[in-house]
Design a protein around this motif. Structure first.
Motif, PDB file in Angstrom:
ATOM      1  N   THR A 151       0.745  -1.009  -0.280  1.00 48.92           N
ATOM      2  CA  THR A 151       0.017  -0.217  -0.224  1.00 48.92           C
ATOM      3  C   THR A 151       1.313   0.777  -0.070  1.00 48.92           C
ATOM      4  O   THR A 151       0.494   2.649   0.180  1.00 48.92           O
ATOM      5  CB  THR A 151      -0.649  -0.390   1.260  1.00 48.92           C
ATOM      6  OG1 THR A 151      -0.389  -0.283   2.568  1.00 48.92           O
ATOM      7  CG2 THR A 151      -2.067  -0.749   1.599  1.00 48.92           C
ATOM      8  N   HIS A 152       2.414   1.066   0.269  1.00 44.00           N
ATOM      9  CA  HIS A 152       3.208   2.048   0.096  1.00 44.00           C
ATOM     10  C   HIS A 152       3.039   3.174   0.868  1.00 44.00           C
ATOM     11  O   HIS A 152       3.081   4.433   1.333  1.00 44.00           O
ATOM     12  CB  HIS A 152       2.430   3.449  -1.481  1.00 44.00           C
ATOM     13  CG  HIS A 152       3.442   2.418  -2.767  1.00 44.00           C
ATOM     14  ND1 HIS A 152       4.016   2.022  -3.487  1.00 44.00           N
ATOM     15  CD2 HIS A 152       2.576   2.053  -3.605  1.00 44.00           C
ATOM     16  CE1 HIS A 152       4.026   1.419  -4.590  1.00 44.00           C
ATOM     17  NE2 HIS A 152       3.585   1.530  -4.735  1.00 44.00           N
ATOM     18  N   SER A 153       2.539   2.611   2.003  1.00 45.28           N
ATOM     19  CA  SER A 153       2.714   3.146   3.770  1.00 45.28           C
ATOM     20  C   SER A 153       4.649   2.666   4.154  1.00 45.28           C
ATOM     21  O   SER A 153       3.563   2.605   6.010  1.00 45.28           O
ATOM     22  CB  SER A 153       2.085   2.647   4.102  1.00 45.28           C
ATOM     23  OG  SER A 153       1.497   1.804   4.323  1.00 45.28           O
ATOM     24  N   ARG A 177       0.356   6.426   6.574  1.00 46.23           N
ATOM     25  CA  ARG A 177      -0.090   7.519   4.983  1.00 46.23           C
ATOM     26  C   ARG A 177       0.324   7.115   4.148  1.00 46.23           C
ATOM     27  O   ARG A 177       1.244   5.916   3.951  1.00 46.23           O
ATOM     28  CB  ARG A 177       0.063   9.249   5.960  1.00 46.23           C
ATOM     29  CG  ARG A 177       2.215   8.693   6.088  1.00 46.23           C
ATOM     30  CD  ARG A 177       2.201  10.592   5.263  1.00 46.23           C
ATOM     31  NE  ARG A 177       1.946  10.775   4.016  1.00 46.23           N
ATOM     32  CZ  ARG A 177       2.782  11.964   2.970  1.00 46.23           C
ATOM     33  NH1 ARG A 177       3.389  12.755   3.915  1.00 46.23           N
ATOM     34  NH2 ARG A 177       2.802  12.120   1.865  1.00 46.23           N
ATOM     35  N   TYR A 178       0.257   7.631   3.131  1.00 47.15           N
ATOM     36  CA  TYR A 178       0.245   7.196   1.558  1.00 47.15           C
ATOM     37  C   TYR A 178       1.592   7.593   1.003  1.00 47.15           C
ATOM     38  O   TYR A 178       1.582   8.893   0.962  1.00 47.15           O
ATOM     39  CB  TYR A 178      -0.959   6.972   0.475  1.00 47.15           C
ATOM     40  CG  TYR A 178      -0.220   6.851  -1.277  1.00 47.15           C
ATOM     41  CD1 TYR A 178      -0.513   5.263  -1.143  1.00 47.15           C
ATOM     42  CD2 TYR A 178       0.339   7.459  -2.042  1.00 47.15           C
ATOM     43  CE1 TYR A 178      -0.060   4.545  -2.730  1.00 47.15           C
ATOM     44  CE2 TYR A 178       0.481   6.792  -2.993  1.00 47.15           C
ATOM     45  CZ  TYR A 178       0.259   5.469  -3.364  1.00 47.15           C
ATOM     46  OH  TYR A 178       0.762   5.298  -4.693  1.00 47.15           O
ATOM     47  N   TYR A 180       4.850   6.621  -2.719  1.00 46.01           N
ATOM     48  CA  TYR A 180       4.656   5.937  -3.468  1.00 46.01           C
ATOM     49  C   TYR A 180       6.412   4.997  -3.077  1.00 46.01           C
ATOM     50  O   TYR A 180       7.074   6.542  -2.976  1.00 46.01           O
ATOM     51  CB  TYR A 180       4.550   6.851  -4.876  1.00 46.01           C
ATOM     52  CG  TYR A 180       4.963   5.245  -5.585  1.00 46.01           C
ATOM     53  CD1 TYR A 180       3.581   5.170  -6.466  1.00 46.01           C
ATOM     54  CD2 TYR A 180       5.842   5.293  -6.446  1.00 46.01           C
ATOM     55  CE1 TYR A 180       4.235   4.310  -7.123  1.00 46.01           C
ATOM     56  CE2 TYR A 180       6.301   4.018  -7.271  1.00 46.01           C
ATOM     57  CZ  TYR A 180       5.161   3.811  -7.934  1.00 46.01           C
ATOM     58  OH  TYR A 180       5.477   3.079  -9.438  1.00 46.01           O
ATOM     59  N   ILE A 289      -5.985   8.451   0.759  1.00 43.15           N
ATOM     60  CA  ILE A 289      -5.071   8.844  -0.128  1.00 43.15           C
ATOM     61  C   ILE A 289      -4.686  10.175   0.205  1.00 43.15           C
ATOM     62  O   ILE A 289      -6.188  10.617  -0.057  1.00 43.15           O
ATOM     63  CB  ILE A 289      -4.540   8.168  -1.251  1.00 43.15           C
ATOM     64  CG1 ILE A 289      -4.266   6.635  -1.584  1.00 43.15           C
ATOM     65  CG2 ILE A 289      -3.852   9.417  -2.223  1.00 43.15           C
ATOM     66  CD1 ILE A 289      -3.946   6.179  -3.145  1.00 43.15           C
ATOM     67  N   ALA A 313      -5.830   3.578  -1.473  1.00 41.47           N
ATOM     68  CA  ALA A 313      -4.659   2.037  -2.463  1.00 41.47           C
ATOM     69  C   ALA A 313      -5.625   0.373  -1.654  1.00 41.47           C
ATOM     70  O   ALA A 313      -6.018   0.470  -1.051  1.00 41.47           O
ATOM     71  CB  ALA A 313      -3.610   2.009  -1.594  1.00 41.47           C
ATOM     72  N   VAL A 318      -4.044   1.065  -6.871  1.00 37.45           N
ATOM     73  CA  VAL A 318      -4.722   2.545  -7.034  1.00 37.45           C
ATOM     74  C   VAL A 318      -6.154   1.971  -7.070  1.00 37.45           C
ATOM     75  O   VAL A 318      -6.277   1.909  -8.318  1.00 37.45           O
ATOM     76  CB  VAL A 318      -4.628   4.040  -7.413  1.00 37.45           C
ATOM     77  CG1 VAL A 318      -5.711   5.297  -6.628  1.00 37.45           C
ATOM     78  CG2 VAL A 318      -3.085   3.782  -6.556  1.00 37.45           C
TER      79      VAL A 318
END
Length: 392
Positions: A151-153, A177-178, A180, A289, A313, A318
């Motif tokens: 989830t890019h967190s 939080r997100y 990338y 996001i 996410a 996405v």
């Protein structure tokens, strides 16, 4: 081959070549002649030299098309031309990880540290991964679970080498939080390989490429790719040779073709190869996001009242909400590559675009709209303030 004017069965009632539900209408798909004409207009408007597109309907590939040139010599781009998958690799990696979850070899919410024989910062730095030793003074690495990189967190920059001092560090608590991060995915790859003893390239070959007949797809360069290979064009119109990647990188080393990747996209949108729970995880909101755009990845979060409610996410994708319900997408980009995959689970429709000219990205919103109708894909968030060709 003509595109199918197919009407989706199941939850929808068919009516002519459009499919309707109680609350929304699924547009008819364009035929091949119309698609060819629209792509020609898009390439003329953007100056793009090459572009390939695939259409999936009801979980089946109904068309793959290729247009323009694959290199500066003007040799034609074909549907079996090898192109750079870029960050769509991340979605294929997430799919592979979820298979391991289904097999109980990995748990999404178990700390990655539990799969390792020693503390993460004690592993020697290797060029193929990142510099875990830089995390020695920050124990937040102990909190990272597989869900966080998917989830890019995790809390990293996109890559540690992009930091001013080229040192990997945490910018926020994992999961909060997100933002990338390719290095987050590389960390998960590291744990699979060093902790579980897997060879990621071999796992993806077996679980995805072989399974779906993706004979011209690999996570590393193959010499036989050279006979039908796409070079790329930059925004300035310069030709950039294809990068022969010799190292498996979960963040984006995949070479593929539009024929091959369309097969994966069709399988993905119908959930083949995943349990119903894992497919639901992939396509369900995992994390809000909270930024104005995708990049820069570590930008400040928006005030709560300005945050989008239609964006979240998923796992490796996405998610967005739009006129045809929930969709998911993943982009891929470098200086001479522009890719996008957009899928609508309710109708099991997708459009996949692989462009060996980054200028083609300016037409992505219009081309997706032309094939799928209005979807709500957040291209303004993906690309920030870019001005797109609107089809006129």
């Amino acid at each position: 081959m003509k595109l199918l004017h197919a009407c989706v069965l199941g939850l929808f009632v068919t009516s002519g070549c459009a499919t309707t539900s109680a609350s929304r209408q699924v547009p008819s798909l364009p035929d091949t002649a119309a698609l060819d004409a629209e792509v020609a207009r898009a390439m003329a408007a953007t100056g793009a030299k090459g572009l390939a597109i695939a259409v999936i309907d009801d979980g089946r590939v109904v068309a793959t098309r290729a247009y323009g040139a694959r290199n500066a010599q003007g040799e034609p781009l074909q549907t079996d031309t090898v192109m750079y998958g870029a960050s769509i690799t991340k979605t294929v990696f997430a799919y592979t990880v979820l298979q391991l979850v289904d097999e109980k070899k990995l748990q999404l919410d178990t700390p990655l540290s539990r799969y390792l024989d020693k503390p993460l910062p004690e592993y020697p730095d290797e060029q193929r991964y990142s510099t875990w030793s830089h995390l020695a003074d920050d124990e937040r690495w102990k909190r990272i679970t597989p869900r966080h990189p998917l989830t890019h967190s995790v809390g990293f920059a996109n890559f540690g080498f992009l930091e001013p001092d080229q040192r990997l560090r945490f910018h926020f608590d994992p999961g909060s939080r997100y933002a990338y991060s390719g290095d987050g995915l590389i960390l998960l790859q590291f744990v699979l390989e060093r902790g579980l003893g897997l060879d990621l390239g071999a796992e993806m070959q077996k679980r995805v490429f072989d399974r779906f007949g993706m004979t011209n797809t690999s996570m590393v360069w193959r010499p036989d790719f050279a006979k039908n290979l796409a070079d790329g064009w930059t925004m300035e119109g310069a030709v950039e040779p294809h990068d022969e990647r010799s190292t498996v990188r979960a963040a984006g080393s995949m070479d593929t073709t539009i024929d091959d990747l369309a097969r994966f996209a069709a399988a993905l949108v119908r959930g083949e190869g995943l349990s119903s729970q894992s497919f639901a995880e992939l396509t369900s909101p995992q994390l809000a996001i909270t930024t104005k755009s995708q990049f820069p990845s570590l930008q400040a979060e928006l005030p709560v009242e300005q945050r989008r409610k239609d964006l979240a996410a998923g796992l490796g994708v996405v998610l967005f909400e739009g006129p045809q319900g929930r969709g998911f997408y993943k982009g891929g980009h470098n200086d001479s590559t522009g890719n996008t995959l957009v899928c609508l689970p309710a109708s099991r429709r997708c459009v996949l675009i692989l462009a060996n000219d980054v200028r083609a990205e300016n037409a992505f919103p219009q081309l997706v709209r032309f094939v799928l109708g209005e979807t709500g894909v957040p291209f303004d968030w993906e690309y920030g303030d870019r001005v797109f060709w609107d089809g006129r």
